[in-house]
Design a protein around this motif. Structure first.
Motif, mmCIF file in Angstrom:
data_model
loop_
_atom_site.group_PDB
_atom_site.id
_atom_site.type_symbol
_atom_site.label_atom_id
_atom_site.label_comp_id
_atom_site.label_asym_id
_atom_site.label_seq_id
_atom_site.Cartn_x
_atom_site.Cartn_y
_atom_site.Cartn_z
ATOM 1 N N SER A 21 0.854 -1.185 0.000
ATOM 2 C CA SER A 21 0.000 0.000 0.000
ATOM 3 C C SER A 21 0.891 1.237 0.000
ATOM 4 N N SER A 22 0.313 2.398 -0.341
ATOM 5 C CA SER A 22 1.075 3.645 -0.288
ATOM 6 C C SER A 22 0.139 4.809 -0.017
ATOM 7 N N HIS A 23 0.696 5.833 0.613
ATOM 8 C CA HIS A 23 -0.041 7.053 0.955
ATOM 9 C C HIS A 23 0.806 8.222 0.454
ATOM 10 N N ASN A 24 0.212 9.106 -0.351
ATOM 11 C CA ASN A 24 0.995 10.084 -1.104
ATOM 12 C C ASN A 24 0.428 11.496 -1.020
ATOM 13 N N GLU A 25 1.337 12.469 -1.104
ATOM 14 C CA GLU A 25 0.995 13.879 -1.256
ATOM 15 C C GLU A 25 1.763 14.431 -2.453
ATOM 16 N N VAL A 26 1.076 15.226 -3.279
ATOM 17 C CA VAL A 26 1.683 15.807 -4.471
ATOM 18 C C VAL A 26 1.475 17.319 -4.450
ATOM 19 N N ARG A 27 2.558 18.057 -4.667
ATOM 20 C CA ARG A 27 2.491 19.511 -4.801
ATOM 21 C C ARG A 27 3.057 19.867 -6.183
ATOM 22 N N MET A 28 2.180 19.838 -7.189
ATOM 23 C CA MET A 28 2.582 20.082 -8.575
ATOM 24 C C MET A 28 1.610 20.998 -9.313
ATOM 25 N N GLY A 199 8.851 25.345 -8.300
ATOM 26 C CA GLY A 199 8.033 25.516 -9.484
ATOM 27 C C GLY A 199 8.710 24.969 -10.718
ATOM 28 N N TYR A 200 8.513 25.667 -11.818
ATOM 29 C CA TYR A 200 9.059 25.250 -13.101
ATOM 30 C C TYR A 200 9.724 26.434 -13.786
ATOM 31 N N LEU A 201 10.705 26.125 -14.620
ATOM 32 C CA LEU A 201 11.374 27.143 -15.431
ATOM 33 C C LEU A 201 11.411 26.662 -16.868
ATOM 34 N N HIS A 202 10.786 27.426 -17.768
ATOM 35 C CA HIS A 202 10.869 27.081 -19.190
ATOM 36 C C HIS A 202 12.309 27.305 -19.639
ATOM 37 N N PRO A 203 12.930 26.308 -20.293
ATOM 38 C CA PRO A 203 14.360 26.416 -20.608
ATOM 39 C C PRO A 203 14.695 27.326 -21.779
ATOM 40 N N GLU A 204 13.689 27.759 -22.549
ATOM 41 C CA GLU A 204 13.962 28.583 -23.736
ATOM 42 C C GLU A 204 13.214 29.905 -23.630
ATOM 43 N N VAL A 246 4.771 27.052 -8.061
ATOM 44 C CA VAL A 246 3.893 26.009 -7.532
ATOM 45 C C VAL A 246 3.679 26.197 -6.032
ATOM 46 N N GLY A 247 4.728 26.493 -5.299
ATOM 47 C CA GLY A 247 4.589 26.658 -3.861
ATOM 48 C C GLY A 247 5.751 27.410 -3.259
ATOM 49 N N ARG A 248 5.507 27.956 -2.053
ATOM 50 C CA ARG A 248 6.580 28.626 -1.302
ATOM 51 C C ARG A 248 6.562 28.115 0.133
ATOM 52 N N GLY A 249 7.735 28.129 0.749
ATOM 53 C CA GLY A 249 7.839 27.692 2.127
ATOM 54 C C GLY A 249 9.168 28.100 2.715
#
Length: 280
Positions: A21-28, A199-204, A246-249
């Protein structure tokens, strides 16, 4: 120039033996903010299972799910469509006395206190203080980020997710996560509230429309100088329309893209791919 980006983030986990079994959290899931609007976002899971969402203490959208039947692997697909705009000019920086007063009387104090990941030796803070002598908060953030980037080379594979700021500085190499942690540690040491951004960074920068390109998750910082100001120390630039929040902390632990627990035999690291397509 406003951009509209389609982002596809896939995480594949293969277990050495089927997990019980598995228990998951996603921050995307990207946030909607001034200068950034999330037009569509969804997280899907294979094997199929119900998911639920909530906002955590730091203001990040979390998708949770449980898999209660044995499964040999797990695939998480996060897809989003985000519109971003260039940042406006920086407002004049407040005085250091104003920063200190505001920090002491608000939640900014949470972003001015060292964590395990963002603790560095006092002599390193003293070195940052020399570099920033006489500078206002904006110039201090830029100067300290340059100090870190000059010392900590971007070199994937040299550090792990548990590497601390002090270890990355001593090693002189790391990834964007490490460079962000060291920069945060030094700016907090100088009294400037600073938070970790995932978060994400577009490479171009001049991306061709409708052509998918490989990208990656990214980390940078936001420091408080009357308002939160984004800066990317890895690339020595302000966070702009190529960056998607996506998120800050306080550090990576508050905004980990995927974390969870499972019952089973330990396997290898997950396989992660990120694809960007500029659609406008």
């Amino acid at each position: 120039m406003t951009r509209r980006l389609r982002i596809r983030h896939i995480t594949r986990v293969a277990y050495a033996q089927a997990a019980v079994s598995s228990h998951n959290e996603v921050r995307m899931t990207p946030l909607t903010l001034p200068g950034q609007t999330t037009l569509d976002a969804r997280v899907t899971v294979n094997p199929t299972t119900p998911t639920w969402s909530y906002w955590d203490y730091w203001g990040t959208q979390v998708t949770g799910f449980d898999l209660m039947d044995p499964h040999a692997d797990l695939t998480i697909t996060a897809q989003s469509l985000v519109e971003t705009s260039p940042p406006g000019p920086l407002d004049p920086a407040p005085s250091w006395a104003e920063v200190a007063e505001r920090t002491a009387n608000s939640r900014l104090l949470e972003y001015a206190t060292a964590t395990t990941r963002t603790t560095v030796p006092p002599e390193l803070v003293a070195r940052a203080r020399e570099v920033a002598a006489g500078l206002d908060p904006h110039a201090t953030a830029t100067a300290v980020a340059a100090l870190v980037a000059d010392r900590v080379s971007y070199l994937p594979g040299t550090t792990g997710v548990n590497t601390s700021a002090a270890e990355a500085w001593e090693q002189g190499a790391g990834v964007c996560q490490d460079i962000a942690h060291v920069t945060i540690a030094l700016l907090r040491g100088l009294g400037l509230p600073t938070r970790y951004v995932s978060g994400y960074l577009h490479p171009e920068r001049e991306a061709e429309l409708h052509r998918p390109v490989a990208g990656q998750s990214h980390a940078w910082i936001e420091y408080w100088a009357g308002d939160w100001c984004g800066y990317d120390p890895t690339n020595r630039t302000r966070a702009d329309e190529s960056h998607v929040v996506v998120g800050r902390g306080r550090d990576y632990d508050d905004v980990t893209p995927h974390k969870g627990v499972y019952r089973g035999v330990a396997g290898g690291p997950p396989e992660v791919t990120v694809e960007f397509t500029r659609v406008a």
